[in-house]
Enzyme design. Structure first.
Site, PDB file in Angstrom:
ATOM      1  N   ASP A  19       0.820  -1.172   0.008  1.00  0.00           N
ATOM      2  CA  ASP A  19       0.024  -0.083   0.082  1.00  0.00           C
ATOM      3  C   ASP A  19       0.920   1.243  -0.076  1.00  0.00           C
ATOM      4  O   ASP A  19       1.890   1.069   0.596  1.00  0.00           O
ATOM      5  CB  ASP A  19      -0.782  -0.150   1.220  1.00  0.00           C
ATOM      6  N   ASN A  67     -10.681  -2.696  -6.355  1.00  0.00           N
ATOM      7  CA  ASN A  67      -9.927  -1.796  -6.970  1.00  0.00           C
ATOM      8  C   ASN A  67     -10.371  -1.385  -8.284  1.00  0.00           C
ATOM      9  O   ASN A  67     -10.014  -0.357  -9.002  1.00  0.00           O
ATOM     10  CB  ASN A  67      -8.523  -2.104  -7.321  1.00  0.00           C
TER      11      ASN A  67
HETATM   12  C1  FPP Z   1      -1.780   0.353  -3.241  1.00  0.00           C
HETATM   13  O1  FPP Z   1      -1.555   1.459  -3.217  1.00  0.00           O
HETATM   14  C2  FPP Z   1      -1.371  -0.556  -4.567  1.00  0.00           C
HETATM   15  C3  FPP Z   1      -2.064  -1.026  -5.409  1.00  0.00           C
HETATM   16  C4  FPP Z   1      -3.550  -1.006  -5.434  1.00  0.00           C
HETATM   17  C5  FPP Z   1      -1.324  -1.673  -6.647  1.00  0.00           C
HETATM   18  C6  FPP Z   1      -0.055  -2.606  -6.309  1.00  0.00           C
HETATM   19  C7  FPP Z   1       0.611  -2.710  -7.399  1.00  0.00           C
HETATM   20  C8  FPP Z   1       1.867  -2.461  -7.572  1.00  0.00           C
HETATM   21  C9  FPP Z   1       2.686  -2.511  -6.361  1.00  0.00           C
HETATM   22  C10 FPP Z   1       2.415  -2.513  -8.915  1.00  0.00           C
HETATM   23  C11 FPP Z   1       3.280  -3.808  -9.247  1.00  0.00           C
HETATM   24  C12 FPP Z   1       2.815  -5.108  -9.058  1.00  0.00           C
HETATM   25  C13 FPP Z   1       3.181  -6.161  -9.838  1.00  0.00           C
HETATM   26  C14 FPP Z   1       2.609  -7.480  -9.516  1.00  0.00           C
HETATM   27  C15 FPP Z   1       4.008  -5.676 -10.860  1.00  0.00           C
HETATM   28  P1  FPP Z   1      -2.619   2.500  -3.463  1.00  0.00           P
HETATM   29  O2  FPP Z   1      -2.563   3.203  -4.734  1.00  0.00           O
HETATM   30  O3  FPP Z   1      -3.664   2.227  -2.753  1.00  0.00           O
HETATM   31  O4  FPP Z   1      -1.757   3.872  -2.638  1.00  0.00           O
HETATM   32  P2  FPP Z   1      -2.834   4.929  -1.534  1.00  0.00           P
HETATM   33  O5  FPP Z   1      -3.117   4.365  -0.486  1.00  0.00           O
HETATM   34  O6  FPP Z   1      -1.344   5.839  -1.506  1.00  0.00           O
HETATM   35  O7  FPP Z   1      -3.593   5.815  -2.615  1.00  0.00           O
END
Ligand code: FPP
Length: 241
Positions: A19, A67
């Protein structure tokens, strides 16, 4: 070489809720996808750190069933990032002994991505050094619901009866049927929530919530968190002498 002590006392199966990508990008005045790309680079680093840390199974939450509610631009960008990650990383993952599998509902994912996922699973199916499981369109409740549906079909068609339904049988219908339960679940970015990740499987897992945003979560910090786990004692509901 694995460090003897860590391999012995450390967690065998680590699951991570990655996250904080969005906030990391926003802090830099960049679009959220910039954070996801930085996050993907950390995925590479953490996967590579596993053999030395004695971690045999790594399960990462890449995209949840919730998501899809994000903007169309972010969802499309993430899907493109997953396709690109698989295309670019396949060779290295194969060479490094990583067996990759995906959990989650593939029905809603586009055909091109699903075929890349299938191919990567097949390509790496003989590997056994590290088992990387990527949760993509995954939700714990959704997984248990789909398992219950499949179990119901078995009963409807007479292959099982209601008396066969116990925790062990249900586990065999989950997406994670090939995995041991996680020993440690790490969530980055300071949020202390499970967010529908491995609900059934984490019944006895330790949780570690760290403030670091995922794109800043280094192999060194990973190592530190794992070392902390080694000092704890898990009772699985029992009282130890
Ligand atoms: C959460 O951060 C992250 C995600 C929903 C996506 C996770 C994806 C990756 C780490 C990219 C790469 C993955 C692979 C398998 C190549 P957020 O967007 O919710 O962050 P925030 O809470 O700060 O908004």
């Amino acid at each position: 070489m694995p460090k003897d002590t860590d391999a012995h006392h450390g967690p065998q199966h680590v699951a991570i809720i990655m996250d904080g990508n969005g906030r990391w990008a926003t802090q830099r005045g960049r679009p959220r996808l910039f954070g996801h790309h930085a996050g993907a680079r950390r995925v590479r680093e953490i996967v590579r750190a596993c053999p030395d840390e004695g971690v045999k199974y790594l399960t990462i939450f890449a995209f949840s069933t919730e998501n899809w509610k994000r903007t169309q631009t972010e969802v499309a960008g993430l899907m493109a990032l997953f396709r690109r990650y698989i295309e670019r990383e396949a060779r290295a993952l194969l060479d490094e002994g990583v067996r990759v599998r995906f959990i989650g509902d593939r029905m809603k994912l586009d055909d091109k991505l699903v075929s890349l996922m299938d191919n990567l699973e097949l390509l790496t199916s003989e590997n056994n050094k590290v088992h990387l499981t990527i949760a993509l369109n995954y939700g714990g409740r959704d997984e248990v619901t789909r398992a219950a549906q499949r179990l119901a079909v078995e009963i409807e068609q007479g292959r099982l009866t209601h008396k066969d339904v116990d925790a062990e049988t249900l586990s065999k219908f989950l997406d994670t049927q090939f995995l041991p339960d996680p020993d440690l679940v790490i969530r980055t970015s300071g949020e202390a929530r499970i967010s529908n990740f491995l609900l059934w499987q984490s019944a006895y897992a330790e949780y570690e919530f760290v403030d670091t945003l995922w794109p800043d979560f280094s192999a060194a910090e990973f190592s530190k968190v794992l070392a902390g786990y080694g000092g704890r004692e898990r009772r699985f509901g029992a009282v130890l002498a």
